[in-house]
Design a protein around this motif. Structure first.
Motif, PDB file in Angstrom:
ATOM      1  N   ALA A  22       2.641  -0.749  -6.397  1.00 24.57           N
ATOM      2  CA  ALA A  22       1.369   0.199  -6.127  1.00 24.57           C
ATOM      3  C   ALA A  22       0.538   0.110  -8.160  1.00 24.57           C
ATOM      4  O   ALA A  22       1.104   0.153  -8.920  1.00 24.57           O
ATOM      5  N   HIS A  23      -0.628  -0.233  -8.326  1.00 28.93           N
ATOM      6  CA  HIS A  23      -1.396  -0.672 -10.213  1.00 28.93           C
ATOM      7  C   HIS A  23      -1.844   0.938 -10.357  1.00 28.93           C
ATOM      8  O   HIS A  23      -1.497   1.742 -11.714  1.00 28.93           O
ATOM      9  N   PHE A  24      -2.743   0.731 -10.009  1.00 28.59           N
ATOM     10  CA  PHE A  24      -4.119   1.703  -9.445  1.00 28.59           C
ATOM     11  C   PHE A  24      -4.294   2.832  -8.862  1.00 28.59           C
ATOM     12  O   PHE A  24      -3.679   2.603  -7.541  1.00 28.59           O
TER      13      PHE A  24
ATOM     14  N   GLY B  79      -4.553  13.584  -6.530  1.00 26.41           N
ATOM     15  CA  GLY B  79      -3.676  12.280  -6.164  1.00 26.41           C
ATOM     16  C   GLY B  79      -2.865  11.736  -7.836  1.00 26.41           C
ATOM     17  O   GLY B  79      -1.301  12.169  -8.002  1.00 26.41           O
ATOM     18  N   MET B  80      -3.141  12.116  -8.842  1.00 23.91           N
ATOM     19  CA  MET B  80      -1.971  12.275  -9.950  1.00 23.91           C
ATOM     20  C   MET B  80      -1.378  13.639  -9.871  1.00 23.91           C
ATOM     21  O   MET B  80      -0.111  13.771 -10.189  1.00 23.91           O
ATOM     22  N   GLN B  81      -1.559  15.159  -9.325  1.00 21.50           N
ATOM     23  CA  GLN B  81      -0.345  15.522  -9.102  1.00 21.50           C
ATOM     24  C   GLN B  81       0.449  15.641  -8.175  1.00 21.50           C
ATOM     25  O   GLN B  81       1.367  15.464  -8.520  1.00 21.50           O
ATOM     26  N   ALA B  82      -0.171  14.540  -7.203  1.00 18.95           N
ATOM     27  CA  ALA B  82       1.112  14.515  -5.724  1.00 18.95           C
ATOM     28  C   ALA B  82       2.012  13.939  -6.633  1.00 18.95           C
ATOM     29  O   ALA B  82       2.848  13.300  -6.270  1.00 18.95           O
ATOM     30  N   LEU B  83       1.579  12.376  -7.349  1.00 23.07           N
ATOM     31  CA  LEU B  83       2.118  11.817  -8.296  1.00 23.07           C
ATOM     32  C   LEU B  83       3.562  12.458  -9.212  1.00 23.07           C
ATOM     33  O   LEU B  83       5.133  12.004  -9.458  1.00 23.07           O
ATOM     34  N   GLU B  84       2.894  12.863  -9.683  1.00 21.34           N
ATOM     35  CA  GLU B  84       3.994  13.787 -10.616  1.00 21.34           C
ATOM     36  C   GLU B  84       4.547  14.523 -10.009  1.00 21.34           C
ATOM     37  O   GLU B  84       6.158  15.218 -10.126  1.00 21.34           O
ATOM     38  N   ALA B  85       4.737  15.844  -9.065  1.00 23.20           N
ATOM     39  CA  ALA B  85       5.750  16.203  -7.831  1.00 23.20           C
ATOM     40  C   ALA B  85       6.643  15.316  -7.801  1.00 23.20           C
ATOM     41  O   ALA B  85       7.770  16.112  -7.815  1.00 23.20           O
TER      42      ALA B  85
ATOM     43  N   ARG C  24       6.463  12.278 -16.506  1.00 22.57           N
ATOM     44  CA  ARG C  24       6.964  10.982 -17.473  1.00 22.57           C
ATOM     45  C   ARG C  24       6.452   9.693 -16.764  1.00 22.57           C
ATOM     46  O   ARG C  24       5.803   8.817 -17.783  1.00 22.57           O
ATOM     47  N   PHE C  25       6.465   9.550 -15.857  1.00 19.96           N
ATOM     48  CA  PHE C  25       5.982   8.315 -14.368  1.00 19.96           C
ATOM     49  C   PHE C  25       4.938   8.539 -14.643  1.00 19.96           C
ATOM     50  O   PHE C  25       4.151   7.577 -14.944  1.00 19.96           O
ATOM     51  N   VAL C  26       3.959   9.477 -14.528  1.00 16.80           N
ATOM     52  CA  VAL C  26       2.722  10.141 -14.732  1.00 16.80           C
ATOM     53  C   VAL C  26       1.503   9.225 -16.226  1.00 16.80           C
ATOM     54  O   VAL C  26       1.268   8.647 -15.506  1.00 16.80           O
ATOM     55  N   ARG C  27       2.408  10.044 -16.896  1.00 17.53           N
ATOM     56  CA  ARG C  27       2.329   9.602 -18.634  1.00 17.53           C
ATOM     57  C   ARG C  27       2.119   7.854 -18.719  1.00 17.53           C
ATOM     58  O   ARG C  27       1.373   7.329 -19.125  1.00 17.53           O
ATOM     59  N   GLU C  28       3.667   7.014 -18.013  1.00 21.09           N
ATOM     60  CA  GLU C  28       3.634   5.845 -18.660  1.00 21.09           C
ATOM     61  C   GLU C  28       2.782   5.350 -17.484  1.00 21.09           C
ATOM     62  O   GLU C  28       2.457   4.265 -17.549  1.00 21.09           O
ATOM     63  N   LEU C  29       1.866   6.165 -16.425  1.00 13.60           N
ATOM     64  CA  LEU C  29       1.759   4.641 -15.258  1.00 13.60           C
ATOM     65  C   LEU C  29      -0.006   5.458 -16.292  1.00 13.60           C
ATOM     66  O   LEU C  29      -0.553   3.729 -16.191  1.00 13.60           O
TER      67      LEU C  29
END
Length: 240
Positions: free
Chosen positions: A189-191, A209-215, A220-225
């Protein structure tokens, strides 16, 4: 943050009803730290000519841009595209380039609900010969017979200009959120998009959504995404 899917343009589809609602949605985007919104009003090829749709979208976008200019606030930058609903023969249809994102080759595609078949997947593959295709809210179709086709589509993203967009709400609280987070982790998944339509039942919610990904995957993953998403737009010639 970049919202890859929004119905903030007023009076053009089932999204924002009027300028006041669009203005409220913009305010919410600012609170969440979103600096780029891709406006993707629905286009249905069996209901409307492309020329008529483009005219309506131009009028709605002009009204919103005039409001932003008059307000003088640092609102997110807007890019204009469309959410094109799949139809048989779409890969051969003329004029689709007018529905792409801001003159790029990026076409956002909404697949049909219900059960898919192999001819639909073949049609998507042929469409990728003409466009860079983003399949919107793919998580809506992950049921029943479609599972094998979803798997096939994910495999196709490795070999052709095909990308997957997931809705923020599904990541934050959907029943398949663990599976969707894993898709982001594995590069399938990309976007991320809010698919926002209003300020009540379907508001801008990209931060959740970003907070869920970061959790689950880390800061670092969210920043690179975010960097990957920005690089994608820049490589398509969209600067902001």
């Amino acid at each position: 943050m970049i919202d890859f899917h929004s119905h903030i343009l007023m009076g053009i589809d089932d999204g924002s009803r009027n300028l006041a609602m669009s203005a409220s949605m913009l305010d919410e985007y600012m609170k969440q730290g979103v600096d780029c919104i891709i406006c993707t009003p629905h286009f249905y090829g069996d209901r409307e000519r492309i020329e008529d749709f483009i005219e309506r979208r131009m009028k709605a976008s002009r009204n919103l841009e005039e409001y932003i200019e008059e307000a003088g606030a640092s609102f997110p930058i807007l890019f204009f595209g469309s959410e094109v609903y799949f139809f048989a023969g779409i890969s051969r249809a003329e004029g689709l380039e007018r529905l792409t994102l801001e003159g790029t080759d990026v076409l956002l595609l909404e697949m049909p609900g219900g059960d898919w078949n192999q001819s639909m997947i073949d049609e998507v593959e042929r469409l990728c010969d003409r466009f860079t295709v983003i399949l919107v809210h793919l998580e809506r179709y992950m049921t029943g017979k479609n599972k094998k086709y979803i798997k096939e589509i994910i495999g196709m993203t490795c070999d052709m200009p095909l990308y997957v967009q997931i809705n923020s709400r599904s990541i934050a609280e959907g029943r398949d959120r663990r599976k969707l987070i894993k898709m982001f982790r594995d590069g399938h998944a990309h976007f991320l998009g809010s698919d926002s339509h209003n300020t009540t039942s379907r508001p801008p919610n990209l931060r959740k959504g970003m907070q869920a990904l970061e959790a689950k995957l880390g800061e670092r993953f969210v920043r690179e995404l975010d960097q990957k998403q920005r690089r994608f737009l820049h490589e398509k010639g969209l600067e902001f």
